[in-house]
Write an enzyme that holds these catalytic residues in place. Structure first.
Site, PDB file in Angstrom:
ATOM      1  N   SER A  52       0.837  -1.206   0.000  1.00  0.00           N
ATOM      2  CA  SER A  52       0.000   0.000   0.000  1.00  0.00           C
ATOM      3  C   SER A  52       0.871   1.256   0.000  1.00  0.00           C
ATOM      4  O   SER A  52       0.397   2.338  -0.349  1.00  0.00           O
ATOM      5  CB  SER A  52      -0.929   0.005   1.221  1.00  0.00           C
ATOM      6  N   ASP A  90       5.314  -7.058   2.710  1.00  0.00           N
ATOM      7  CA  ASP A  90       4.536  -7.510   1.562  1.00  0.00           C
ATOM      8  C   ASP A  90       5.463  -7.838   0.406  1.00  0.00           C
ATOM      9  O   ASP A  90       6.323  -7.020   0.048  1.00  0.00           O
ATOM     10  CB  ASP A  90       3.636  -6.361   1.080  1.00  0.00           C
ATOM     11  N   GLU A 189      -9.467  -9.663   3.366  1.00  0.00           N
ATOM     12  CA  GLU A 189      -9.776  -8.280   2.993  1.00  0.00           C
ATOM     13  C   GLU A 189     -11.101  -8.187   2.249  1.00  0.00           C
ATOM     14  O   GLU A 189     -11.346  -8.914   1.273  1.00  0.00           O
ATOM     15  CB  GLU A 189      -8.636  -7.696   2.132  1.00  0.00           C
TER      16      GLU A 189
HETATM   17  O1  KIV Z   1      -0.516  -3.370   1.568  1.00  0.00           O
HETATM   18  C1  KIV Z   1      -1.155  -3.322   2.630  1.00  0.00           C
HETATM   19  O2  KIV Z   1      -1.112  -2.345   3.378  1.00  0.00           O
HETATM   20  C2  KIV Z   1      -1.974  -4.476   2.985  1.00  0.00           C
HETATM   21  C3  KIV Z   1      -2.948  -4.312   4.109  1.00  0.00           C
HETATM   22  C4  KIV Z   1      -4.088  -3.478   3.705  1.00  0.00           C
HETATM   23  C5  KIV Z   1      -3.377  -5.598   4.668  1.00  0.00           C
HETATM   24  O3  KIV Z   1      -1.888  -5.490   2.364  1.00  0.00           O
END
Ligand code: KIV
Length: 271
Positions: A52, A90, A189
């Site tokens: 994100s 991530d 999500e």
């Molecule tokens: O990228 C992110 O911040 C996420 C969260 C919303 C779980 O994957």
């Protein structure tokens, strides 16, 4: 109910133990040292270096453009601020979809170069082999089902997932497959709250919900959303805990007024 001790380092086994104890898990995103250290001091359990960041840090329209090198850079910065929380990174788009070998190498970089303690991958059945490959190498994996933002173009937007009977069945099956592949937790999500409840009750590892209702084992939000810093969208599932964007704008306007009027700096603020 027992809870995690004040200064106890949060580890992967501790996250799993929290579900067993019925203790809710907290997770927020961070992309730099300063935010990560403040969230860590606030005793957030999981700090997620989310892709994100492509949107709320770098200003892209979706999460696809962020690179593995950029994710590692953000993770290294966040790492310096985190003492207590579990630091999860991530894996960005196309860093794990091509082959399990490439995915393992890239997951390893997140730990070796970034200092992450776990990685998060989006998807179900199609990435089960990849997840297993990473897990057996000793790298903890968090799954991510439901609205998986890296598939925004396939979904045609950021709508609710798992709402048809068929989609709900697929999601329940995917959750079981991820559990069998060895994930230590999974993000759910933007799915109906009752589906999230069913999934959470059917697996032994914790579910961390975002826009997935109150029955998940934990909750995650994008920090810049819940602080009112990223103001592009007003999302129903985000509770705004502060209006930091407005506070910064107000402070910058006051500074500008003071400089232009000559009232800053004063004699007391000068040498
Ligand atoms: O990228 C992110 O911040 C996420 C969260 C919303 C779980 O994957």
């Amino acid at each position: 109910m027992s809870t995690t001790k004040q200064n106890q380092k949060i580890t992967v086994p501790e996250i799993i133990a929290m579900k067993k104890r019925g203790e809710k898990i907290t997770a927020l995103t961070a992309y730099d040292f300063l935010f990560a250290s403040i969230l860590d001091e606030a005793r957030i359990d999981i700090i997620l270096v989310g892709d994100s960041g492509a949107m709320v840090f770098a200003g892209h329209d979706n999460t696809l453009p962020i690179t593995l090198d950029e994710m590692i850079y953000h993770t290294r910065a966040a790492r310096r601020g985190v003492k207590r929380a579990l630091l999860v990174t991530d894996m960005p788009f196309l860093s794990y979809q091509v082959s399990p070998e490439e995915a393992l190498r890239n997951a390893g970089r997140c730990l070796k170069e970034g200092g992450a303690e776990a990685v998060k991958l989006e998807g179900g059945e199609s990435i089960v082999e990849t997840i297993h490959r990473i897990v057996v190498a000793g790298i903890p994996v968090m799954g991510h089902l439901g609205l998986t933002p890296q598939s925004v173009h396939a979904f045609g937007g950021y709508g609710l997932q798992g709402s048809s009977a068929e989609a709900a069945e697929r999601l329940k099956k995917d959750a079981k497959l991820l559990e069998q592949a060895g994930v230590f937790s999974m993000v759910l999500e933007k799915i109906p709250a009752l589906l999230a409840k069913e999934v959470s009750e059917s697996i032994s590892v914790p579910t961390i919900g975002i826009a997935a209702g109150p029955h998940c084992d934990g909750q995650v939000l994008v920090t810049h959303d819940m602080l009112g810093l990223y103001e592009k969208f007003r999302l129903k599932f985000v509770r705004r805990y502060a209006e930091v964007g407005a506070t910064i704008r107000d402070a910058a306007e006051k500074f500008s007024r003071d400089v232009k009027s000559g009232s800053f700096p004063s004699a007391e603020e000068s040498y």
